[in-house]
Design an enzyme around this catalytic site. Structure first.
Site: not given
Length: 530
Positions: A124, A199, A223
């Site tokens: 990420k 996210s 997330s």
């Protein structure tokens, strides 16, 4: 939620359902068309590939190169990758192969000390990978690269893993849509009409498309698990505190660290266990991941829906049936299985939201952006964004505004619901003890239309409540619904009340069992043909 707010949301839900029906009628088909992965290599788990590399049945170069080519093939459809280190990864793979040829390491040593030797992984973007983009999706940080690896990346590199690329996030990790002014929007791996989830949606989309083996995300309220669900892969939120979160944007203050953690995302269940052994190798908490789990000794509890109260969208019938099928699987194998016997409150959304707001330091997060105007004039900035004049996304600004205002809670509300959360947590700990597993939905539906994410925001409570409680949780793909979207089941394992629940291995063992029984990840190309 408070009664007036619940009534308002109920009215909006009626409007939302009408608009959703119209939208789905107009846009009947997804524009997503992920090309199938034809190389048999893509059907192998990271665990199996690592073994084959160690035994020189396949080269690290071949694995890394094939995954790089797969990333290039699918990223034009997804926009999931925002920066890469393809050339460096190829060089590192060749070094691994050369070390094997010269017998620098023997097979046993590699398996014990470098279990990911020669295996590619993805990360990420908000987690620091030296030399790669490290913007947090903030325009003012454009062109900033990480100058060193986050501690978690160092662990994986030391275990032999090779970072290949970093993936897209919502601006400052605040939002369910993967969109930021630096890199744009990421699409869902199965259907471009739906969000990839936030996210960690860039990671999830790349994994779902079969272009990554193992990835690292972060989970502060679902997330990792929600994006994993929407893209049909496994996502694991470990017990908080066992993995260092240093090197994350935005960074976490001491309070946030109690319910925020890094977590692995994979296509295959056995890779969760492998990855967790690496990530916890330096932890002072022994999770006993090498100790086999006897499923016959588990007690399985389940709940098909966690909140049917006013304003909450109902859990889809498919997901309810999915949870029941998972429960029946264990029951049919002679494992103690029953519906959750404690009274479940009707205000889970309030408990999750209030408990999160009680510890979430939004000013701390905003300060890290280093924009004094943002903190003082958030309403002005939001107005500018509506006119297309702001350097920030409406999604981030709106979320910051709501969180700063603790909407719609008063101080007494926050205290009241936080105490109710503590009572519920204690009940779950008392019930589950050291041998309990709780199965429930990850979310109320199999996907959220990108243009309507705020209409389903309350569903985040299904994940966030377990961040608040500090329980480990894993998202398990359980096949596809009639529309070809992934269906997920989430397990929550709790420990004794005397400490945080460090029995993460139960999550991993149950995930592997459900994968074996129901099939696990289904490639998007197979879904398109269904």
């Amino acid at each position: 939620m408070l009664l007036k707010t619940r009534v308002l949301i109920s009215i909006l839900n009626v409007v939302y359902r009408i608009l959703k029906w119209i939208y789905m009628f107009i846009y009947k088909k997804s524009s997503q068309n992920i090309p199938p992965a034809t190389n048999p290599l893509f059907t192998l788990s990271a665990t199996m590939l690592a073994k084959k590399i160690r035994q020189r049945e396949i080269s690290s170069y071949e694995v890394v190169n094939e995954y790089i080519e797969r990333i290039k093939e699918v990223n034009c459809h997804l926009n999931a990758v925002v920066d890469n280190r393809f050339e460096e990864a190829i060089i590192e793979a060749k070094v691994c192969d050369e070390q094997l040829k010269t017998e620098k390491f023997d097979t046993e040593t590699l398996e014990k000390e470098k279990p990911l030797f020669g295996v590619p992984f993805t990360v990420k973007e908000c987690i620091a990978v030296k030399g790669c983009s490290y913007t947090g999706g903030i325009l003012s940080r454009k062109e900033i690269k990480a100058t060193r690896d986050a501690e978690i990346i160092e662990l994986i590199r030391n275990a032999g893993g090779i970072p290949v690329c970093v993936t897209n996030i919502p601006e400052w990790c605040l939002g369910m849509v993967i969109m930021n002014p630096v890199y744009g929007r990421t699409s869902n791996a199965y259907d471009s009409r739906f969000t990839a989830g936030g996210s960690s949606g860039g990671e999830a989309a790349l994994l779902g498309a079969g272009a990554s083996l193992i990835g690292i995300g972060s989970d502060a309220g679902g997330s990792v698990r929600l994006p994993a669900m929407f893209n049909g892969v496994f996502g694991f939120k470990p017990t908080p505190g066992i993995i260092s979160t240093k090197g994350h944007l935005p960074s976490f203050d001491i309070n946030n660290q109690n319910f925020t953690t890094f977590g692995p995302m994979t296509r295959y269940a056995e890779d969760l266990n492998l990855f967790m052994k690496v990530l916890t190798s330096k932890s002072r908490h022994n999770l006993h991941l090498n100790v086999p789990v006897d499923l016959q000794q588990l007690k399985v509890y389940y709940l098909q829906t966690m909140d049917n109260s006013l304003g909450m969208l109902p859990v889809s019938s498919e997901i309810k049936e999915c949870v029941l099928q998972a429960a029946n699987h264990f029951k049919n194998h002679g494992i103690h299985t029953e519906q959750l016997p404690i009274e479940w409150p009707a205000n889970v959304a309030e408990i999750a939201s209030a408990s999160t707001l009680s510890v979430l330091n939004m000013y701390f997060l905003i300060d890290e952006i280093h924009d004094p105007m943002l903190q003082k004039y958030i309403f002005v900035e939001l107005g500018k964004s509506l006119l297309g004049m702001s350097s920030y996304t409406k999604q981030m600004l709106f979320n910051i505004m709501l969180l700063q205002a603790c909407f719609p809670f008063s101080k007494s509300d926050l205290s009241c619901y936080t105490k109710k959360g503590e009572v519920l947590r204690q009940k779950l700990l008392d019930l589950l003890g050291e041998d309990g597993v709780f199965i429930c939905p990850t979310f109320q539906s199999s996907g959220i239309l990108t243009n309507f994410t705020y209409c389903e925001t309350l569903g985040i409570a299904y994940c966030a409540i377990f961040n608040v409680f500090g329980f480990p949780a894993t998202q398990v793909p359980m096949g596809l619904n009639r529309d070809g979207l992934p269906i997920g089941v989430q397990e929550y394992i709790q420990l004794q009340v005397i400490a945080a629940p460090y029995q993460d291995r139960f999550c991993l063992a149950v995930a592997k069992e459900l994968e074996s029984a129901f099939g696990g990840w289904v490639p998007p190309s197979a879904a398109a043909c269904a």
